[in-house]
Design an enzyme around this catalytic site. Structure first.
Site, PDB file in Angstrom:
ATOM      1  N   ASP A   1       0.841  -1.203   0.000  1.00 48.82           N
ATOM      2  CA  ASP A   1       0.000   0.000   0.000  1.00 48.82           C
ATOM      3  C   ASP A   1       0.880   1.258   0.000  1.00 48.82           C
ATOM      4  O   ASP A   1       0.369   2.383  -0.020  1.00 48.82           O
ATOM      5  CB  ASP A   1      -1.033  -0.012   1.138  1.00 48.82           C
ATOM      6  CG  ASP A   1      -0.407  -0.046   2.516  1.00 48.82           C
ATOM      7  OD1 ASP A   1       0.832  -0.158   2.621  1.00 48.82           O
ATOM      8  OD2 ASP A   1      -1.171   0.027   3.508  1.00 48.82           O
ATOM      9  N   SER A   2       2.214   1.058  -0.055  1.00 46.49           N
ATOM     10  CA  SER A   2       3.128   2.170  -0.352  1.00 46.49           C
ATOM     11  C   SER A   2       2.804   2.731  -1.735  1.00 46.49           C
ATOM     12  O   SER A   2       3.306   3.795  -2.115  1.00 46.49           O
ATOM     13  CB  SER A   2       4.590   1.705  -0.297  1.00 46.49           C
ATOM     14  OG  SER A   2       4.782   0.528  -1.059  1.00 46.49           O
TER      15      SER A   2
ATOM     16  N   ASP B   1      -1.201  -6.095  -0.404  1.00 38.95           N
ATOM     17  CA  ASP B   1      -1.495  -5.487   0.901  1.00 38.95           C
ATOM     18  C   ASP B   1      -2.987  -5.248   1.085  1.00 38.95           C
ATOM     19  O   ASP B   1      -3.664  -4.772   0.158  1.00 38.95           O
ATOM     20  CB  ASP B   1      -0.793  -4.123   1.007  1.00 38.95           C
ATOM     21  CG  ASP B   1       0.438  -4.160   1.891  1.00 38.95           C
ATOM     22  OD1 ASP B   1       0.654  -5.168   2.592  1.00 38.95           O
ATOM     23  OD2 ASP B   1       1.189  -3.165   1.873  1.00 38.95           O
TER      24      ASP B   1
ATOM     25  N   LYS C   1      -1.262  -9.364   2.724  1.00 40.51           N
ATOM     26  CA  LYS C   1      -0.494  -8.914   3.890  1.00 40.51           C
ATOM     27  C   LYS C   1      -1.333  -7.914   4.660  1.00 40.51           C
ATOM     28  O   LYS C   1      -2.025  -7.089   4.056  1.00 40.51           O
ATOM     29  CB  LYS C   1       0.831  -8.272   3.463  1.00 40.51           C
ATOM     30  CG  LYS C   1       1.626  -7.718   4.648  1.00 40.51           C
ATOM     31  CD  LYS C   1       3.058  -7.389   4.290  1.00 40.51           C
ATOM     32  CE  LYS C   1       3.250  -6.055   3.611  1.00 40.51           C
ATOM     33  NZ  LYS C   1       2.755  -4.899   4.391  1.00 40.51           N
TER      34      LYS C   1
ATOM     35  N   GLU D   1      -1.317  -5.499   8.587  1.00 43.42           N
ATOM     36  CA  GLU D   1      -0.465  -4.964   9.646  1.00 43.42           C
ATOM     37  C   GLU D   1      -1.062  -5.234  11.025  1.00 43.42           C
ATOM     38  O   GLU D   1      -2.282  -5.111  11.205  1.00 43.42           O
ATOM     39  CB  GLU D   1      -0.294  -3.442   9.453  1.00 43.42           C
ATOM     40  CG  GLU D   1       0.381  -3.084   8.137  1.00 43.42           C
ATOM     41  CD  GLU D   1       0.562  -1.585   7.949  1.00 43.42           C
ATOM     42  OE1 GLU D   1       0.226  -0.793   8.865  1.00 43.42           O
ATOM     43  OE2 GLU D   1       1.051  -1.192   6.871  1.00 43.42           O
TER      44      GLU D   1
ATOM     45  N   GLU E   1       9.446  -4.290  10.153  1.00 44.55           N
ATOM     46  CA  GLU E   1       9.871  -2.995   9.595  1.00 44.55           C
ATOM     47  C   GLU E   1      10.424  -2.093  10.690  1.00 44.55           C
ATOM     48  O   GLU E   1       9.765  -1.883  11.733  1.00 44.55           O
ATOM     49  CB  GLU E   1       8.672  -2.316   8.889  1.00 44.55           C
ATOM     50  CG  GLU E   1       9.045  -0.956   8.302  1.00 44.55           C
ATOM     51  CD  GLU E   1       8.034  -0.404   7.307  1.00 44.55           C
ATOM     52  OE1 GLU E   1       7.078  -1.115   6.939  1.00 44.55           O
ATOM     53  OE2 GLU E   1       8.224   0.755   6.896  1.00 44.55           O
TER      54      GLU E   1
HETATM   55  O1  KIV Z   1       3.562  -1.115   1.532  1.00 46.66           O
HETATM   56  C1  KIV Z   1       4.731  -1.531   1.481  1.00 46.66           C
HETATM   57  O2  KIV Z   1       5.499  -1.261   0.546  1.00 46.66           O
HETATM   58  C2  KIV Z   1       5.191  -2.354   2.584  1.00 46.66           C
HETATM   59  C3  KIV Z   1       6.661  -2.633   2.657  1.00 46.66           C
HETATM   60  C4  KIV Z   1       7.362  -1.435   3.118  1.00 46.66           C
HETATM   61  C5  KIV Z   1       6.953  -3.821   3.497  1.00 46.66           C
HETATM   62  O3  KIV Z   1       4.424  -2.747   3.408  1.00 46.66           O
END
Ligand code: KIV
Length: 275
Positions: A44-45, A83, A113, A115, A182
């Site tokens: 989600d970056s 994510d 993924k 969090e 992280e």
């Molecule tokens: O969203 C992302 O790119 C991430 C990585 C930094 C692990 O969660």
């Protein structure tokens, strides 16, 4: 051969390092895949790198599906993880399973993924019970940036370090197949790695993790809004791209591009009939 969650489990057993990079589109996914990287994370970056938000809070399930599906089309071998964005799983176990299912069905992810630690274990268990592999994410979890009060290294006090270890054991128990760590002190990340049967994937967590993940735009020198200490720039692609854009701009204006070799011909007979 397509990599799967079993590739991750085997790597941990054989003490072989795992590699993961983020991608958000087809062309980048194809390049990363062809380079032999084990896994592509549609992080989600996306919110920061592609959509220009200052954080990941505004990213939606639709955004992740749209970009995830493009990445999945480009990744022939790498394991694709998408994510779960902010508020797509925190709200309830039901929401978590429905949204994880959408990332699989519409985004063609092989895993999702999310969090958090013990507090999201009911979600991790329900999603894995539905046949969807889950990668957990501990330490600096960017969706909680407003609660942390900024991007800071996590797990530095005795209480925070203990909580991180407990959370890591809890997500493993709930069924996670891997966990991203992280911005965690190296020795703590190594300790967590030694305690877990599932692989740890570090980002700013040192060399003791079972694998590493980086945001591709950071490691290629393409994203300059901020560069965390843990990023190594493996290339200055941003500067190379800027130089190419500048050369294109100059050549078009100077009329040196396009040249004859870049054009298509038409016969004079046809042309004569047009007048
Ligand atoms: O969203 C992302 O790119 C991430 C990585 C930094 C692990 O969660």
């Amino acid at each position: 051969m397509k990599k799967t969650v079993l590739t991750f489990a085997e790597a941990k057993q054989k003490k072989e390092k795992l590699t993961m990079l983020t991608a958000y589109d087809y062309s980048m996914a194809k390049l990363i895949d062809e380079a032999g990287v084990d896994s592509i994370l549609v992080g989600d970056s996306l919110g920061n790198v592609i959509l220009g938000y200052e954080d990941t809070i505004s990213v939606t399930v639709e955004d992740m599906i749209h970009h995830g599906a493009a990445v999945a089309r480009g990744a022939k071998e790498a394991l694709v993880i998408i994510d779960m964005p902010f508020m797509s799983y925190q709200t309830s176990v039901y929401d978590a399973v429905v949204n994880a299912g959408r990332l699989m069905k519409e985004g063609r992810a092989q895993a999702v993924k999310l969090e958090g630690g013990a507090s999201v274990c009911p979600q991790i268990k329900a999603i894995t019970d539905a046949g969807i592999p889950v990668c957990a994410h501990l330490g600096l979890t960017p969706q909680s940036i407003n609660a942390f009060g900024g991007f800071k290294v996590q797990g530095k006090t005795e209480a925070a370090a203990k909580k991180l270890i407990e959370d890591a054991l809890a997500v493993q128990e709930a069924g996670a197949f891997a966990v991203v760590l992280e911005c965690v002190p190296e020795k703590l990340a190594t300790m967590v790695t030694e305690k877990l049967d599932i692989p740890t994937i570090g980002i700013g967590a040192g060399a003791g993790c079972d694998g590493q993940v980086l945001v591709y735009a950071d490691m290629l020198g393409m994203f300059s809004d901020f560069t965390p200490k843990f990023v190594k720039r493996f290339a200055e692609t941003g500067q190379i791209m800027k130089d190419a854009f500048k050369a294109y701009n100059e050549e078009v204006k100077a009329m040196t591009y396009p040249e004859q070799k870049h054009t298509y011909a038409i016969s004079d007979d046809v042309l004569d009939k047009l007048y």
